[in-house]
Design a protein around this motif. Structure first.
Motif: not given
Length: 348
Positions: A76-82, A84-92, A43-47
């Motif tokens: 904001n600050e998480n590295i554990v991927l869920n 079902k709702m995201l595939n990026q870490t907070s840093r990414e 989705n990031q290319p849409l932004f």
């Protein structure tokens, strides 16, 4: 050269080039919560597309500022991927938001009202935020001439979470945009009230921005603070303590709420009188659920073009998607024309 000019004109036509209704107008562009774009790499290319379109139109649409309702990231600050709702870490996610908005650096000031997902670990469990790390004042030269005041964040650091920006225009007599942190503290509201009452800003029309203020569809002001670890003022309290008593706040912009459903479940609008008898236009815009719900594409590229007419009182609101507008095959879908999509605000 003539062939090149003709090709450029054809390309603009295919891309559904937007025009001012009055050549002496200026605009501000409103972006809803971008978290749905940043939380998935696909989705990031849409932004990026949205900010690239803005950068390409800074001169053409005389864009003075970009307003963003916050929630730049899902967490904001998480590295554990869920997954079902995201595939990026907070840093990414932060890097994606930074990359998209970097297209505007040096071209136009962008003003963000950080949201609940921009704080804590996942959503405002504490006052920590990576926002000042990725968006220091020095990164965008366009802020230098318009940022006129700041107030410390919850950690005592100066950042653009609580900040004011002044824009000069002869027809409008000057505008002041004030943005605040999520659930702004009493001291932030006191700072804003004192600032807009200063002699140099008292006669300016003020646009107040905060992440959470109105509910979707009903346009009721938010009364309950669902974030016990982040004490601060809800929409109803902000209205009572700051907006209603302030004679020069004429518009409130927010995001935050919404639910999968019709477009009306992603927006809200209401007008109320302040104590001075002036209309205060209150607008919520959060389109992250459009384009497939919470886990869809992040919002189909919808943004709002706010055209400030040279009469010094009329703002034309148009809802537009450069995602649809970029192709001749879909540009007929690029304009929402319902009563909640396209309307005028008259600032007294």
């Amino acid at each position: 050269m003539a062939a090149l000019v003709a090709f450029a004109a054809q390309a603009q036509d295919r891309a559904d080039r937007q025009e001012l209704t009055d050549p002496d107008s200026f605009t501000m562009i409103l972006l809803g919560d971008p978290q749905g774009y940043t939380k998935y790499d696909i989705n990031q290319p849409l932004f990026d597309l949205c900010t690239a379109w803005i950068a390409d139109n800074v001169d053409h649409l005389n864009i003075k500022a970009v307003l963003c309702t916050g929630d730049l990231v899902e967490q904001n600050e998480n590295i554990v991927l869920n997954r079902k709702m995201l595939n990026q870490t907070s840093r990414e996610m932060w890097e994606a938001a930074s990359h998209a908005l970097a297209r505007l650096d040096g071209k136009v000031p962008y003003i963000v009202s950080p949201g609940n997902h921009d704080y804590g670990y996942r959503k405002a469990e504490n006052s920590r935020t990576c926002f000042p790390d990725y968006f220091p004042f020095e990164r965008n030269p366009a802020w230098r001439d318009v940022c006129v005041a700041t107030y410390p964040n919850r950690n005592g650091a100066i950042s653009l979470e609580n900040a004011a920006f002044a824009f000069d225009d002869p027809a409008w007599g000057g505008l002041l945009v004030v943005t605040t942190e999520f659930l702004p503290r009493d001291e932030v509201l006191d700072w804003a009230a004192a600032l807009i009452d200063k002699p140099e800003y008292r006669d300016r029309k003020v646009i107040f921005m905060t992440h959470a203020f109105l509910h979707e569809r009903s346009a009721k002001r938010i009364e309950k603070n669902s974030y016990e670890l982040t004490p601060g003022n809800t929409g109803a309290e902000i209205w009572r303590k700051l907006i209603e008593p302030s004679p020069n706040i004429r518009m409130v912009v927010c995001g935050h709420t919404g639910k999968p459903g019709d477009y009306e479940d992603a927006v809200a609008y209401r007008v109320d009188k302040n104590r001075a008898g002036h209309d205060v236009h209150q607008m919520m815009f959060n389109v992250q659920i459009l384009g497939g719900g919470w886990e869809g594409n992040g919002g189909d590229g919808w943004l709002r073009i706010l055209e400030f007419l040279p009469d010094g009182r009329t703002i034309k609101v148009r809802t537009y998607s450069p995602l649809f507008g970029i192709s001749s095959l879909t540009k007929h879908l690029a304009h929402r024309t319902g009563t909640c999509d396209r309307f005028d605000m008259v600032i007294e």
